[in-house]
Scaffold this motif. Structure first.
Motif, short mmCIF file in Angstrom:
data_model
loop_
_atom_site.label_atom_id
_atom_site.label_comp_id
_atom_site.label_asym_id
_atom_site.label_seq_id
_atom_site.Cartn_x
_atom_site.Cartn_y
_atom_site.Cartn_z
N PHE A 147 -3.77 2.73 -3.50
CA PHE A 147 -2.37 3.17 -4.34
C PHE A 147 -2.33 4.44 -4.69
O PHE A 147 -1.80 5.44 -4.71
CB PHE A 147 -2.44 2.68 -5.40
N GLU A 148 -3.90 4.73 -4.99
CA GLU A 148 -4.11 6.46 -5.77
C GLU A 148 -4.20 7.33 -4.06
O GLU A 148 -3.80 8.84 -4.38
CB GLU A 148 -5.72 6.49 -5.81
N ASN A 150 -1.99 7.10 -2.74
CA ASN A 150 -0.41 7.24 -1.41
C ASN A 150 0.53 7.70 -2.20
O ASN A 150 1.70 7.52 -2.34
CB ASN A 150 0.13 5.81 -1.17
N LEU A 151 0.45 8.55 -3.96
CA LEU A 151 0.67 9.27 -4.96
C LEU A 151 1.35 10.51 -4.41
O LEU A 151 1.00 11.89 -4.34
CB LEU A 151 -0.11 9.31 -5.64
N SER A 239 -4.39 1.38 -11.23
CA SER A 239 -3.51 2.39 -10.04
C SER A 239 -2.39 1.91 -8.88
O SER A 239 -1.71 3.02 -8.87
CB SER A 239 -4.59 2.27 -8.83
N LYS A 242 0.43 3.48 -11.41
CA LYS A 242 1.10 4.72 -10.96
C LYS A 242 1.88 4.91 -9.93
O LYS A 242 2.68 5.59 -9.62
CB LYS A 242 -0.77 5.85 -10.85
N TYR A 243 1.85 3.97 -8.63
CA TYR A 243 2.14 4.19 -7.54
C TYR A 243 3.47 3.76 -7.40
O TYR A 243 4.80 3.68 -7.01
CB TYR A 243 1.15 3.43 -6.80
N ASN A 247 6.87 5.64 -6.66
CA ASN A 247 8.48 5.99 -5.74
C ASN A 247 9.48 5.23 -7.00
O ASN A 247 10.25 5.24 -6.17
CB ASN A 247 7.69 4.10 -5.41
#
Length: 312
Positions: A147-148, A150-151, A239, A242-243, A247
């Motif tokens: 997730f981190e 893919n920001l 995380s 944030k992801y 989105n």
């Protein structure tokens, strides 16, 4: 039984499908089967497939149009292999793509998801390789925090992803009720439960067309993934939050472009702005007329091979 099953959903891609199939048939690693799921195309896509003679190809015909997720699911349910590689019908693999996946599978037995970087090809001439952050991480590796990482631009696309069949047995298939962000939904379920082995080499050409970027996609009729449901399910995963907010930001921008103010207002209200960078926060606050002008400038620069993004 083949080592890989390659699943190609097909709907109205007559100008691309043969080149896509040939990129698979030309792989240096040749232990694979190809399942092409024909989703009731209204052009000559099916005939283009039938023109290619190969005993590796199996064409499966839907009796009615079911959509992308259903096509992928049909392929998964008919796959004979333990490892399933997805390829969209207008994308192209480099000849060592499957060989690289095979190497990742052997090198990282703890992983059940496998992917490579990709190159964005705009209008068949402008090539942009994103994800400098993964290039800086060196050679093949296990992703420690999906997730981190893919920001911003996703580190893989559907056409650069391979999934062990057992993953679907645990997390389920693609959600056919979701008609936009279905990939985000699957990526969340899969990466929460399984390790991802990754190669930063760009081995997939992801074909994009500048005239279609930021264009109308009928967002009003789309069904999105339930982001709030994931927040409730994993309340302590910062995380992931944030992801999800990133989105949401992407969807809000698209909805604003289509003047879908009600849906964009709801999604915008769910965002913790601390999870967005300064450029993203600014773009959600300035008037839409300025955002439209910025989008036109971005489109012009992309044609010149210059990528400008709020994701950095």
């Amino acid at each position: 039984m083949s080592f890989f099953t390659v699943i190609i959903p097909l709907y109205n891609k007559e100008n691309f499908i043969q080149k896509t199939i040939e990129s698979v048939l030309n792989q240096s690693f040749d232990d694979f089967e190809i399942l092409i799921i024909e989703d009731c195309s209204t052009d000559n896509s099916k005939m283009k497939v039938l023109e290619i003679q190969s005993n590796k190809i199996k064409l499966i015909q839907h009796l009615q149009n079911k959509g992308l997720s259903a096509s992928r699911n049909t392929g998964i349910q008919n796959a004979s292999s333990d490892y399933i590689a997805f390829l969209d019908a207008d994308d192209v693999w480099k000849e060592n793509y499957l060989e690289t996946l095979f190497s990742l599978i052997r090198k990282y037995p703890e992983a059940r998801l496998f992917a490579t970087n990709y190159a964005e090809i705009y209008n068949d001439k402008t090539t942009i390789i994103n994800n400098q952050k993964v290039l800086e991480l060196g050679n093949d590796f296990i992703v420690s925090n999906f997730f981190e990482l893919n920001l911003g631009k996703p580190i893989y696309i559907p056409s650069s992803l391979c999934v062990a069949k057992e993953v679907f047995e645990k997390v389920g298939l693609f959600d056919e009720k979701i008609t936009y962000t279905e990939d985000v939904d699957f990526n969340i379920r899969a990466n929460i439960s399984f390790h991802l082995a990754y190669s930063p080499n760009a081995l997939v050409n992801y074909n994009l067309f500048i005239e279609n970027q930021m264009s109308t996609t009928d967002m009003a009729g789309k069904t999105f993934a339930d982001f709030s449901g994931y927040e409730k399910q994993f309340p302590n995963n910062k995380s992931l939050k944030k992801y999800l907010d990133f989105n949401r930001y992407v969807l809000v921008r698209m909805l604003q472009n289509e003047k879908e103010s009600e849906k964009s207002t709801i999604l915008k209200g769910e965002i913790d702005f601390k999870n967005l960078n300064f450029k993203q926060q600014l773009l959600l606050k300035i008037p839409q007329t300025i955002v439209t002008t910025i989008s036109k400038l971005k489109k012009y620069l992309t044609k010149k091979g210059i990528m400008v993004s709020s994701y950095d």
